[in-house]
Write an enzyme that holds these catalytic residues in place. Structure first.
Site, PDB file in Angstrom:
ATOM      1  N   TYR A  69       0.859  -1.189   0.000  1.00 47.95           N
ATOM      2  CA  TYR A  69       0.000   0.000   0.000  1.00 47.95           C
ATOM      3  C   TYR A  69       0.894   1.238   0.000  1.00 47.95           C
ATOM      4  O   TYR A  69       1.416   1.673   1.030  1.00 47.95           O
ATOM      5  CB  TYR A  69      -0.931   0.022   1.220  1.00 47.95           C
ATOM      6  CG  TYR A  69      -1.861  -1.178   1.339  1.00 47.95           C
ATOM      7  CD1 TYR A  69      -2.020  -2.088   0.293  1.00 47.95           C
ATOM      8  CD2 TYR A  69      -2.594  -1.417   2.495  1.00 47.95           C
ATOM      9  CE1 TYR A  69      -2.865  -3.187   0.394  1.00 47.95           C
ATOM     10  CE2 TYR A  69      -3.449  -2.511   2.603  1.00 47.95           C
ATOM     11  CZ  TYR A  69      -3.568  -3.383   1.553  1.00 47.95           C
ATOM     12  OH  TYR A  69      -4.406  -4.472   1.673  1.00 47.95           O
TER      13      TYR A  69
HETATM   14  N1  LIG Z   1      -5.444  -9.028   1.451  1.00 50.57           N
HETATM   15  C1  LIG Z   1      -5.864  -8.429   0.368  1.00 50.57           C
HETATM   16  O1  LIG Z   1      -5.603  -8.858  -0.764  1.00 50.57           O
HETATM   17  C2  LIG Z   1      -6.709  -7.188   0.503  1.00 50.57           C
HETATM   18  C3  LIG Z   1      -7.368  -6.664  -0.613  1.00 50.57           C
HETATM   19  C4  LIG Z   1      -8.122  -5.519  -0.441  1.00 50.57           C
HETATM   20  C5  LIG Z   1      -8.223  -4.913   0.806  1.00 50.57           C
HETATM   21  N2  LIG Z   1      -7.550  -5.430   1.872  1.00 50.57           N
HETATM   22  C6  LIG Z   1      -7.664  -4.822   3.221  1.00 50.57           C
HETATM   23  O2  LIG Z   1      -9.037  -4.817   3.574  1.00 50.57           O
HETATM   24  C7  LIG Z   1      -9.431  -3.487   3.928  1.00 50.57           C
HETATM   25  C8  LIG Z   1     -10.883  -3.286   3.543  1.00 50.57           C
HETATM   26  O3  LIG Z   1     -11.041  -3.269   2.139  1.00 50.57           O
HETATM   27  P1  LIG Z   1     -11.446  -1.931   1.374  1.00 50.57           P
HETATM   28  O4  LIG Z   1     -11.150  -0.797   2.278  1.00 50.57           O
HETATM   29  O5  LIG Z   1     -10.810  -1.916   0.044  1.00 50.57           O
HETATM   30  O6  LIG Z   1     -13.005  -2.136   1.117  1.00 50.57           O
HETATM   31  P2  LIG Z   1     -14.292  -2.004   2.056  1.00 50.57           P
HETATM   32  O7  LIG Z   1     -13.942  -2.016   3.487  1.00 50.57           O
HETATM   33  O8  LIG Z   1     -15.277  -2.998   1.568  1.00 50.57           O
HETATM   34  O9  LIG Z   1     -14.844  -0.567   1.625  1.00 50.57           O
HETATM   35  C9  LIG Z   1     -14.205   0.608   2.027  1.00 50.57           C
HETATM   36  C10 LIG Z   1     -14.866   1.776   1.317  1.00 50.57           C
HETATM   37  O10 LIG Z   1     -16.262   1.811   1.640  1.00 50.57           O
HETATM   38  C11 LIG Z   1     -16.675   3.145   1.853  1.00 50.57           C
HETATM   39  N3  LIG Z   1     -17.034   3.261   3.278  1.00 50.57           N
HETATM   40  C12 LIG Z   1     -16.400   2.700   4.340  1.00 50.57           C
HETATM   41  N4  LIG Z   1     -17.048   2.961   5.477  1.00 50.57           N
HETATM   42  C13 LIG Z   1     -18.111   3.704   5.150  1.00 50.57           C
HETATM   43  C14 LIG Z   1     -19.176   4.269   5.901  1.00 50.57           C
HETATM   44  N5  LIG Z   1     -19.264   4.086   7.212  1.00 50.57           N
HETATM   45  N6  LIG Z   1     -20.119   4.982   5.234  1.00 50.57           N
HETATM   46  C15 LIG Z   1     -20.056   5.147   3.902  1.00 50.57           C
HETATM   47  N7  LIG Z   1     -19.088   4.626   3.124  1.00 50.57           N
HETATM   48  C16 LIG Z   1     -18.122   3.903   3.752  1.00 50.57           C
HETATM   49  C17 LIG Z   1     -15.503   4.027   1.457  1.00 50.57           C
HETATM   50  O11 LIG Z   1     -15.636   4.225   0.051  1.00 50.57           O
HETATM   51  P3  LIG Z   1     -15.004   5.489  -0.720  1.00 50.57           P
HETATM   52  O12 LIG Z   1     -13.552   5.186  -0.755  1.00 50.57           O
HETATM   53  O13 LIG Z   1     -15.636   5.470  -2.072  1.00 50.57           O
HETATM   54  O14 LIG Z   1     -15.316   6.685   0.079  1.00 50.57           O
HETATM   55  C18 LIG Z   1     -14.325   3.118   1.771  1.00 50.57           C
HETATM   56  O15 LIG Z   1     -13.173   3.471   1.079  1.00 50.57           O
HETATM   57  C19 LIG Z   1      -8.438  -2.591   3.190  1.00 50.57           C
HETATM   58  O16 LIG Z   1      -8.405  -1.285   3.733  1.00 50.57           O
HETATM   59  C20 LIG Z   1      -7.165  -3.377   3.341  1.00 50.57           C
HETATM   60  O17 LIG Z   1      -6.602  -3.159   4.620  1.00 50.57           O
HETATM   61  C21 LIG Z   1      -6.815  -6.568   1.740  1.00 50.57           C
END
Ligand SMILES: NC(=O)c1ccc[n+]([C@@H]2O[C@H](COP(=O)([O-])OP(=O)(O)OC[C@H]3O[C@@H](n4cnc5c(N)ncnc54)[C@H](OP(=O)(O)O)[C@@H]3O)[C@@H](O)[C@H]2O)c1
Length: 351
Positions: A69
């Site tokens: 990241y």
């Molecule tokens: N191991 C892996 O391969 C892998 C892959 C992906 C992610 N990850 C990890 O998993 C974590 C979670 O995944 P992610 O952040 O990509 O996806 P997620 O948690 O499904 O979605 C996060 C997005 O949802 C929106 N959001 C979050 N909370 C909100 C709320 N309370 N109200 C309204 N909108 C909200 C925001 O979108 P907007 O950005 O559009 O504002 C935020 O960026 C990552 O941060 C990372 O640490 C790991």
């Protein structure tokens, strides 16, 4: 007096709300904080400090980051945000339990690369021992596979992971994006060396449960906790998108079909599921994001929702300390099944 002043200078201890979960030797909160969506162009963005402070304030003690990241930026940012919050990164009670990841990219030769990358991550995080060290994905980037020249180095990387554990660079070791076969293999490989596999981090949510079902089942058989990434399906399950409020460009390019459908296989989009989420949320006095994350917790996973700021983090961490009942879980799953598609976000095919 001296002791009093010294105590004031100590980092604050974290208070973990709700039951908490065991992750190897760690005791983490039911829900963590993902860092991927924080601004990665800056090592000290106020949003990162605000998100972590809000998460900690809500009883969260678990943060997920990765060397990939921002090529180390997120790890440095996590260290800085922890300092701003006055907490120490570590494995002990009252410390911030941070998980980071090794990226198995083709130019990395083998076991020694894992150990070296782990040392560098530890340095960026400002710790001697990383609480949870994960391999980011199986060794699937094989640039010459079309020429019949693929050479998987998974076992060499597992050997490197074992060395990180044995040398005390990582208190716990784990994997991400491993399906039933790979998780069984790495579990066996590590078990032969008396090393527990602490977790498997996969795409898992109300909108991605069928594709992950076999992996979740295998992890349960092996007693390996599942960490759920994309638990909000990139915001869909936070309820922020509907016909009147579409994701902004460029997110709109990939998300539109999920929101309103209109593309083959996506029917009328996920709006019927959103209606059900809103119904359950209103009846519970919770937000849609909290209901979606609580569903993950009810399924035994540890979700790590990403937040862009303190308000999102505080909303998301309000998913702790209570439970949906079985009828609500079933109603949500029926609504998810009825829309007829899942949210993969082009992620990994679990092998
Ligand atoms: N191991 C892996 O391969 C892998 C892959 C992906 C992610 N990850 C990890 O998993 C974590 C979670 O995944 P992610 O952040 O990509 O996806 P997620 O948690 O499904 O979605 C996060 C997005 O949802 C929106 N959001 C979050 N909370 C909100 C709320 N309370 N109200 C309204 N909108 C909200 C925001 O979108 P907007 O950005 O559009 O504002 C935020 O960026 C990552 O941060 C990372 O640490 C790991």
């Amino acid at each position: 007096m001296e002791a009093f002043l010294f105590a004031l200078l100590q980092p604050a201890a974290l208070v973990v709300q709700s039951g908490g979960r065991s992750l190897g030797t760690l005791k983490v909160s039911d829900v963590g904080l993902g860092t991927l969506n924080l601004p990665l162009g800056d090592e000290k963005p106020p949003a990162a400090a605000e998100a972590l402070a809000a998460a900690i304030g809500a009883g969260c003690n678990f943060v997920d980051t990765a060397e990939a990241y921002g090529f180390g930026v997120s790890e440095r940012q996590t260290r800085w945000a922890a300092e701003q919050a006055g907490v120490k990164i570590g494995c002990g009670k009252g410390e911030l339990q941070v998980a980071t990841k090794f990226a198995p990219v083709p130019w990395r030769p083998g076991a020694e690369s894992v150990v070296e990358a782990c040392r560098q991550s530890a340095e960026r995080l400002g710790v001697k021992t990383i609480p949870l060290y994960q391999i980011h994905f199986p060794d699937i980037i094989q640039p010459f596979s079309a020429l019949g020249l693929s050479r998987r180095k998974d076992e060499e990387y597992w050997m490197g992971l074992a060395r990180c554990y044995e040398e005390g660079l990582a208190a716990n070791v784990a994997v991400c994006n491993y399906g039933p076969t790979m998780v069984t293999r790495v579990h066996e490989f590590l078990a032969k060396r008396n090393i527990p596999l602490a977790s498997n981090q996969i795409n898992f949510s109300l909108l991605y449960r069928k594709a992950s079902a076999a992996t979740v089942e295998r992890c349960a058989e092996l007693d390996v906790p599942v960490i759920a990434y994309f638990p909000l399906a990139n915001g869909l399950l936070a309820g922020r998108y509907d016909a009147d409020s579409m994701p902004r460009f460029p997110k709109s390019l990939t998300m539109k079909k999920y929101v309103v459908g209109g593309t083959e296989g996506y029917g009328a989009g996920y709006l019927p599921l959103l209606t059900e989420l809103r119904r359950v949320a209103a009846a519970r006095g919770k937000t849609v994001a909290q209901v979606s994350l609580n569903w993950c917790v009810c399924k035994g996973a540890i979700p790590i929702p990403g937040a862009r700021d303190g308000a999102m983090a505080s909303d998301n961490l309000g998913s702790m300390g209570w439970r949906l009942d079985d009828a609500e879980v079933r109603a949500l799953e029926r609504a998810a099944d009825a829309i007829g598609f899942e949210f993969s976000s082009g992620g990994f095919k679990l092998e």
